[in-house]
Structure formats: structure tokens, C-alpha cells
Design a protein around this motif. Structure first.
Motif, PDB file in Angstrom:
ATOM      1  N   CYS A  12     -12.750  -2.280   5.945  1.00 49.07           N
ATOM      2  CA  CYS A  12     -11.850  -1.296   6.560  1.00 49.07           C
ATOM      3  C   CYS A  12     -12.462   0.105   6.488  1.00 49.07           C
ATOM      4  O   CYS A  12     -12.363   0.877   7.434  1.00 49.07           O
ATOM      5  N   SER A  16     -13.601   2.753   9.595  1.00 46.57           N
ATOM      6  CA  SER A  16     -12.835   3.997   9.697  1.00 46.57           C
ATOM      7  C   SER A  16     -13.733   5.186  10.054  1.00 46.57           C
ATOM      8  O   SER A  16     -14.958   5.067  10.096  1.00 46.57           O
ATOM      9  N   MET A  41      -5.633   4.861   3.146  1.00 48.59           N
ATOM     10  CA  MET A  41      -6.262   3.600   2.757  1.00 48.59           C
ATOM     11  C   MET A  41      -5.235   2.622   2.167  1.00 48.59           C
ATOM     12  O   MET A  41      -5.266   1.429   2.460  1.00 48.59           O
ATOM     13  N   TRP A  45      -4.219   0.418   5.780  1.00 51.94           N
ATOM     14  CA  TRP A  45      -5.291  -0.566   5.904  1.00 51.94           C
ATOM     15  C   TRP A  45      -4.793  -1.964   5.595  1.00 51.94           C
ATOM     16  O   TRP A  45      -3.609  -2.173   5.344  1.00 51.94           O
TER      17      TRP A  45
END
Length: 81
Positions: A12, A16, A41, A45
Motif C-alpha cells: 500500500c 501511495s 495509513m 489502507w
């Protein structure tokens, strides 16, 4: 110089727009950005990891841990089983 360091770049993170080892001249700017990163986050995420913020002088560290399994929603009152 103040630096935000991500301990481990998960998938992730790599997808980003966030940047690892990002430097700031101003401590307040680094602190605001690090806390914003951790919030995004953890809230937005995939939920596989938990991100934890810590500060050590001029360094802001974001640690990455595996999330514990999600709780079943049971309140523990004994009526769910």
C-alpha cells in the motif's frame, strides 16, 4: 533537519504518493505530516498492517506491524455462541 522514516514499505505504501525518508526544515511541519500519514495509513489502507508513530529527537519513525485478527463483534456476554 527533521526526517520521517517508514520502517517497512508495504504494498500500500509503494502504491501511495507518500515518500520514505522525507526531510523537513521545520519540526512542526514534519510532525504534522507524520501524524497525517499514520492516520491515512491506518484508516484508509487495506487494514493488513497497523502503523505506529514515534519520535526520537529529529527523527519521526513510522513502524509497521501485522494487525491482530479482527474481533468477531461479540461483546463477550455469552449470547453469541
Amino acid at each position: 533537519m527533521f526526517t520521517i522514516t517508514i520502517e517497512k514499505e508495504c504494498g500500500c505504501f509503494k502504491k501511495s504518493d507518500f515518500e520514505n525518508n522525507r526531510n523537513f526544515e521545520n519540526k512542526d511541519d514534519a510532525l504534522i505530516e507524520a501524524k497525517n500519514m499514520v492516520k491515512v495509513m491506518n484508516d484508509e489502507w487495506c487494514q493488513k498492517h497497523e502503523f505506529i508513530f514515534s519520535e526520537d529527537g529529529q527523527n519521526f519513525q513510522i513502524a509497521v506491524n501485522e494487525r491482530t485478527k479482527a474481533h468477531s463483534g461479540c461483546c463477550g456476554g455469552g449470547h453469541c455462541s
